[in-house]
Design an enzyme around this catalytic site. Sequence first.
Site, PDB file in Angstrom:
ATOM      1  N   ASN A   9       0.866  -1.180   0.000  1.00  9.25           N
ATOM      2  CA  ASN A   9       0.000   0.000   0.000  1.00  9.25           C
ATOM      3  C   ASN A   9       0.903   1.231   0.000  1.00  9.25           C
ATOM      4  O   ASN A   9       1.469   1.583   1.036  1.00  9.25           O
ATOM      5  CB  ASN A   9      -0.902  -0.028   1.245  1.00  9.25           C
ATOM      6  CG  ASN A   9      -1.749   1.218   1.359  1.00  9.25           C
ATOM      7  OD1 ASN A   9      -1.781   2.053   0.451  1.00  9.25           O
ATOM      8  ND2 ASN A   9      -2.441   1.346   2.478  1.00  9.25           N
ATOM      9  N   TRP A  10       1.014   1.834  -1.168  1.00 10.27           N
ATOM     10  CA  TRP A  10       1.947   2.966  -1.299  1.00 10.27           C
ATOM     11  C   TRP A  10       1.403   4.251  -0.696  1.00 10.27           C
ATOM     12  O   TRP A  10       2.115   5.250  -0.610  1.00 10.27           O
ATOM     13  CB  TRP A  10       2.281   3.190  -2.786  1.00 10.27           C
ATOM     14  CG  TRP A  10       3.032   2.060  -3.431  1.00 10.27           C
ATOM     15  CD1 TRP A  10       3.436   0.882  -2.837  1.00 10.27           C
ATOM     16  CD2 TRP A  10       3.485   1.982  -4.797  1.00 10.27           C
ATOM     17  NE1 TRP A  10       4.099   0.091  -3.745  1.00 10.27           N
ATOM     18  CE2 TRP A  10       4.146   0.742  -4.959  1.00 10.27           C
ATOM     19  CE3 TRP A  10       3.386   2.842  -5.901  1.00 10.27           C
ATOM     20  CZ2 TRP A  10       4.711   0.349  -6.171  1.00 10.27           C
ATOM     21  CZ3 TRP A  10       3.942   2.444  -7.110  1.00 10.27           C
ATOM     22  CH2 TRP A  10       4.597   1.219  -7.242  1.00 10.27           C
ATOM     23  N   LYS A  11       0.133   4.238  -0.313  1.00 12.34           N
ATOM     24  CA  LYS A  11      -0.521   5.423   0.285  1.00 12.34           C
ATOM     25  C   LYS A  11      -0.302   6.656  -0.614  1.00 12.34           C
ATOM     26  O   LYS A  11      -0.236   6.520  -1.828  1.00 12.34           O
ATOM     27  CB  LYS A  11      -0.040   5.629   1.724  1.00 12.34           C
ATOM     28  CG  LYS A  11      -0.211   4.350   2.557  1.00 12.34           C
ATOM     29  CD  LYS A  11      -0.052   4.543   4.038  1.00 12.34           C
ATOM     30  CE  LYS A  11      -0.236   3.207   4.745  1.00 12.34           C
ATOM     31  NZ  LYS A  11      -0.152   3.278   6.189  1.00 12.34           N
ATOM     32  N   HIS A  96      -9.554   1.148   4.812  1.00 13.08           N
ATOM     33  CA  HIS A  96      -8.264   1.351   5.480  1.00 13.08           C
ATOM     34  C   HIS A  96      -8.440   2.287   6.676  1.00 13.08           C
ATOM     35  O   HIS A  96      -9.255   3.206   6.636  1.00 13.08           O
ATOM     36  CB  HIS A  96      -7.234   1.933   4.499  1.00 13.08           C
ATOM     37  CG  HIS A  96      -5.856   1.895   5.076  1.00 13.08           C
ATOM     38  ND1 HIS A  96      -5.386   2.880   5.911  1.00 13.08           N
ATOM     39  CD2 HIS A  96      -4.866   0.976   4.979  1.00 13.08           C
ATOM     40  CE1 HIS A  96      -4.161   2.558   6.295  1.00 13.08           C
ATOM     41  NE2 HIS A  96      -3.817   1.412   5.745  1.00 13.08           N
ATOM     42  N   GLU A  98      -6.814   4.697   7.723  1.00 10.48           N
ATOM     43  CA  GLU A  98      -6.639   6.134   7.465  1.00 10.48           C
ATOM     44  C   GLU A  98      -7.908   6.722   6.851  1.00 10.48           C
ATOM     45  O   GLU A  98      -8.201   7.904   7.037  1.00 10.48           O
ATOM     46  CB  GLU A  98      -5.399   6.350   6.580  1.00 10.48           C
ATOM     47  CG  GLU A  98      -4.129   6.173   7.398  1.00 10.48           C
ATOM     48  CD  GLU A  98      -2.991   5.463   6.693  1.00 10.48           C
ATOM     49  OE1 GLU A  98      -2.955   5.461   5.448  1.00 10.48           O
ATOM     50  OE2 GLU A  98      -2.129   4.900   7.403  1.00 10.48           O
ATOM     51  N   GLU A 168      -5.232  -4.736  10.662  1.00  8.64           N
ATOM     52  CA  GLU A 168      -4.222  -3.693  10.840  1.00  8.64           C
ATOM     53  C   GLU A 168      -4.527  -2.901  12.115  1.00  8.64           C
ATOM     54  O   GLU A 168      -5.330  -1.963  12.084  1.00  8.64           O
ATOM     55  CB  GLU A 168      -4.242  -2.730   9.649  1.00  8.64           C
ATOM     56  CG  GLU A 168      -3.986  -3.393   8.313  1.00  8.64           C
ATOM     57  CD  GLU A 168      -3.425  -2.418   7.286  1.00  8.64           C
ATOM     58  OE1 GLU A 168      -2.281  -2.633   6.857  1.00  8.64           O
ATOM     59  OE2 GLU A 168      -4.112  -1.431   6.938  1.00  8.64           O
ATOM     60  N   GLY A 174       2.498   2.604  10.785  1.00  8.15           N
ATOM     61  CA  GLY A 174       3.431   3.711  10.624  1.00  8.15           C
ATOM     62  C   GLY A 174       4.143   4.128  11.902  1.00  8.15           C
ATOM     63  O   GLY A 174       4.759   5.184  11.958  1.00  8.15           O
ATOM     64  N   SER A 214       3.534  -1.787  10.486  1.00  9.20           N
ATOM     65  CA  SER A 214       4.980  -1.818  10.720  1.00  9.20           C
ATOM     66  C   SER A 214       5.609  -3.170  10.381  1.00  9.20           C
ATOM     67  O   SER A 214       6.505  -3.638  11.096  1.00  9.20           O
ATOM     68  CB  SER A 214       5.304  -1.401  12.159  1.00  9.20           C
ATOM     69  OG  SER A 214       4.893  -0.058  12.382  1.00  9.20           O
ATOM     70  N   GLY A 235       2.870  -0.965   4.359  1.00  7.67           N
ATOM     71  CA  GLY A 235       2.893   0.458   4.021  1.00  7.67           C
ATOM     72  C   GLY A 235       4.315   0.915   3.724  1.00  7.67           C
ATOM     73  O   GLY A 235       4.852   0.688   2.638  1.00  7.67           O
ATOM     74  N   GLY A 236       4.954   1.541   4.702  1.00  7.51           N
ATOM     75  CA  GLY A 236       6.271   2.157   4.522  1.00  7.51           C
ATOM     76  C   GLY A 236       7.290   1.276   3.823  1.00  7.51           C
ATOM     77  O   GLY A 236       7.973   1.718   2.889  1.00  7.51           O
TER      78      GLY A 236
HETATM   79  P1  13P Z   1       3.012   0.634   7.726  1.00 11.40           P
HETATM   80  O1  13P Z   1       3.556  -0.657   7.149  1.00 11.40           O
HETATM   81  O2  13P Z   1       3.713   1.859   7.216  1.00 11.40           O
HETATM   82  O3  13P Z   1       2.913   0.571   9.219  1.00 11.40           O
HETATM   83  O4  13P Z   1       1.507   0.770   7.168  1.00 11.40           O
HETATM   84  C1  13P Z   1       0.649  -0.316   7.266  1.00 11.40           C
HETATM   85  C2  13P Z   1      -0.562  -0.022   6.471  1.00 11.40           C
HETATM   86  O5  13P Z   1      -1.335   0.855   6.802  1.00 11.40           O
HETATM   87  C3  13P Z   1      -0.795  -0.823   5.254  1.00 11.40           C
HETATM   88  O6  13P Z   1      -2.059  -0.616   4.740  1.00 11.40           O
END
Ligand code: 13P
Length: 256
Positions: A9-11, A96, A98, A168, A174, A214, A235-236
């Site tokens: 997930n590149w956000k 998600h 967010e 999640e 994050g 994470s 994510g990251g």
């Molecule tokens: P991180 O891996 O940056 O913690 O993000 C997880 C995430 O929200 C994947 O959708």
Amino acid sequence: MRKPFIGGNWKMNTDGKSAVELAKAVAQKCQQLLSKVDVSVCPPFVYLSAVKNALGSSGIGLGAQDVYFEAKGAFTGEISCQMLKDVGCKYVIIGHSERRHVIKETDAIINKKLIAAIDAGLLPIFCVGELLEERKAGKTESVVKEQIQKGMAGITAQKAKAITIAYEPVWAIGTGLNATPQQAQEVHLMIRQLIAVMYNKELAEQIIIQYGGSVKADNAAELAGQPDVDGFLVGGASLKADDFAAIVKAAAEKKK
Ligand code: 13P
């Protein structure tokens, strides 16, 4: 037997050039693992077509980070399921954290999005997870249960087969603070048991439950070693091809 599934997930990251470079590098580094795992990347909407091109015939799936439930019309700024299909999406992330917590998306909206996506032939990655204060108050199970019951309301067992669930925990996203393998396993098992009750044992055994929050190259193997952790939503670490490929490899080596 469940085939592990890892999504990147590149956000709201990358630009036109770096998105294409990242997609090409991911394709190159992960392609040879695709007999053992399914892999997708989810770039921002505006780079979907370019990333699809860059992925070529690698076998890596393309996913979007969100979708709107209406088919078309006066919904300024929104993107429909058919538009996602049109640019080559196979997957779509729905619900998600967010979007739940920053954009204030409700369970009812998420439910409509899941139904629209499945009906359009997309494969939703349906995200659930508790806040830190909910975990501290011992409410993890009830929060996640409610998100799943409301999110999947009215979806038949046949249609639910299209869904991947991503657990999640919001406090792990994050933050560099991942759930321990035991914490993840506990919730994943609870989710699988809930699916057995809501639907049937067969679907509970088949459904892919990803962990997200994470996930890094150095904690992926231990998390993947848990019996009910079937892959990751990253994510990251999905923004660096080497890190993402190491996570994919860890999931590919999951002991059966
Ligand atoms: P991180 O891996 O940056 O913690 O993000 C997880 C995430 O929200 C994947 O959708």
